[in-house]
Design a protein around this motif. Structure first.
Motif, PDB file in Angstrom:
ATOM      1  N   TYR A 199     -22.677   7.966 -22.045  1.00  0.00           N
ATOM      2  CA  TYR A 199     -22.150   7.279 -20.869  1.00  0.00           C
ATOM      3  C   TYR A 199     -20.625   7.113 -20.898  1.00  0.00           C
ATOM      4  O   TYR A 199     -19.989   7.129 -19.842  1.00  0.00           O
ATOM      5  N   VAL A 200     -20.057   6.926 -22.081  1.00  0.00           N
ATOM      6  CA  VAL A 200     -18.617   6.685 -22.155  1.00  0.00           C
ATOM      7  C   VAL A 200     -17.841   7.996 -22.271  1.00  0.00           C
ATOM      8  O   VAL A 200     -16.895   8.250 -21.507  1.00  0.00           O
ATOM      9  N   LEU A 201     -18.237   8.845 -23.216  1.00  0.00           N
ATOM     10  CA  LEU A 201     -17.502  10.095 -23.454  1.00  0.00           C
ATOM     11  C   LEU A 201     -18.087  11.280 -22.699  1.00  0.00           C
ATOM     12  O   LEU A 201     -17.460  12.353 -22.656  1.00  0.00           O
ATOM     13  N   ASN A 202     -19.296  11.118 -22.133  1.00  0.00           N
ATOM     14  CA  ASN A 202     -19.930  12.176 -21.327  1.00  0.00           C
ATOM     15  C   ASN A 202     -20.001  13.499 -22.079  1.00  0.00           C
ATOM     16  O   ASN A 202     -19.619  14.555 -21.563  1.00  0.00           O
ATOM     17  N   LEU A 203     -20.502  13.449 -23.296  1.00  0.00           N
ATOM     18  CA  LEU A 203     -20.599  14.644 -24.123  1.00  0.00           C
ATOM     19  C   LEU A 203     -21.766  15.516 -23.671  1.00  0.00           C
ATOM     20  O   LEU A 203     -22.707  15.031 -23.035  1.00  0.00           O
ATOM     21  N   PRO A 204     -21.740  16.806 -24.008  1.00  0.00           N
ATOM     22  CA  PRO A 204     -22.887  17.674 -23.710  1.00  0.00           C
ATOM     23  C   PRO A 204     -24.143  17.187 -24.422  1.00  0.00           C
ATOM     24  O   PRO A 204     -24.075  16.480 -25.430  1.00  0.00           O
ATOM     25  N   ALA A 205     -25.288  17.599 -23.906  1.00  0.00           N
ATOM     26  CA  ALA A 205     -26.573  17.096 -24.401  1.00  0.00           C
ATOM     27  C   ALA A 205     -26.754  17.348 -25.898  1.00  0.00           C
ATOM     28  O   ALA A 205     -27.237  16.480 -26.628  1.00  0.00           O
TER      29      ALA A 205
END
Length: 334
Positions: free
Chosen positions: A273-279
């Motif tokens: 949610y914060v860094l929006n990293l890939p799955a």
């Protein structure tokens, strides 16, 4: 994934049986202390130097390790606050609770789990680097603080600054990082010898942990501080660890909850949610944060004559509890 846990249980059980049937021909508490010192002062420094000398320190500059690092430091900070403020421990023993609450078993358990679930151990190498370069020096510095009469500010700052100089693990890590940064190539013969020696760190640490399960019934001896001031705790020192059964259970459960539940959840929130990293990166961060407490916490507590009973219980029970957390993370996020 279950196969990754089997060597841990086998070596721990071997340590218990060694102490239970007196296979080494000496008092189990004495052997436990000697093996603990060997791991702390010889095998583990060799392992960490060899690992850092070959590591790419630039690996710490990636977004994924930010999510993991924050979750680890927050869990350690909460563990320190809980141990000192809630359960009345001094700072050195509070550091044991801190390490138990946020320092993951990234090497002997993390690597096989990562290979099985993630397909490789690339991110695990960054986690190991983060723990070695940042978390370990902080925790060991706190463990080395004296609980004697409070010195003046200048003396206290000087004492804190000098603590790493007397710690073989921090010294070895610093030299390893220096070798990596300067791109110096360690001679092959020296590197091979260090690899052989460092390879003993994890199995001997697990055997020492297992021996403590039996030797701990005597409630006697612990390894002395790195200054060599005592091998056995005196009566006054032992009294620091006498707590009510309810308090011991509550503190252990709270620490395990921080390690196996709070840390992976926080890591997931930060990564997703914060860094929006890939799955795949979210899975890697969450899975690594869900790893149990490393056996290093027991070795460090033993070396500094701190509460090894709590450290031992945290390692064993968090390893059991983490099995559910690791499976859940893999099932939901893979």
């Amino acid at each position: 994934m279950l196969n990754a846990f089997i060597p841990i249980w086998l070596l721990t059980a071997l340590g218990y049986l060694t102490a239970r049937f007196d296979l080494v021909g000496a008092a189990s508490a004495d052997v436990e202390a000697v093996l603990g010192r060997f791991v702390f002062r010889v095998a583990m420094p060799a392992s960490l130097f060899g690992m850092l000398a070959k590591a790419d320190l630039h690996a710490l500059a990636n977004t994924s390790i930010v999510a993991f690092g924050i979750s680890s430091l927050v869990a350690c900070g909460l563990g320190l606050a809980m141990g000192t403020r809630v359960f009345g421990r001094d700072v050195p023993n509070g550091a044991v609770v801190a390490m138990a609450s946020g320092y993951v078993n990234s090497a002997n358990l993390g690597i096989p789990v990562a290979i099985q679930v993630l397909g490789n151990a690339v991110f695990l190498s960054t986690v190991i680097l983060f723990n070695t370069v940042l978390v370990t020096p902080i925790v060991l510095t706190l463990m080395g603080l004296s609980d004697g009469p409070a010195p003046g500010l200048r003396q206290r700052l000087r004492g804190i600054a000098m603590l790493p100089v007397h710690n073989p693990i921090i010294i070895a890590s610093a030299f390893g990082a220096l070798v990596s940064a300067t791109h110096f190539h360690v001679p092959v013969d020296v590197s091979s010898a260090l690899s052989l020696l460092g390879g003993a760190a994890v199995p001997v640490a697990l055997i020492t942990l297992g021996m403590s399960l039996h030797a701990g019934k005597g409630a006697g001896k612990r390894a002395g501080k790195s200054t060599g001031r005592a091998e056995a705790l005196d009566t006054a020192n032992q009294a620091k660890f006498i707590r009510s059964k309810k308090s011991v259970i509550t503190e252990t459960i709270a620490s395990i909850a921080l390690k196996t539940a709070f840390q992976p959840v926080l890591a997931y929130v930060l990564a997703h949610y914060v860094l929006n990293l890939p799955a795949h990166d979210v899975l890697a961060v969450t899975l690594c944060a869900a790893l149990p407490t490393a056996q290093n916490v027991f070795i460090y507590a033993s070396e500094y004559a701190l509460d090894t009973v709590f450290a031992r219980n945290a390692v064993i029970f968090s390893t059991v509890a983490s099995m559910a957390g690791l499976w859940t993370a893999a099932a939901l996020l893979k």
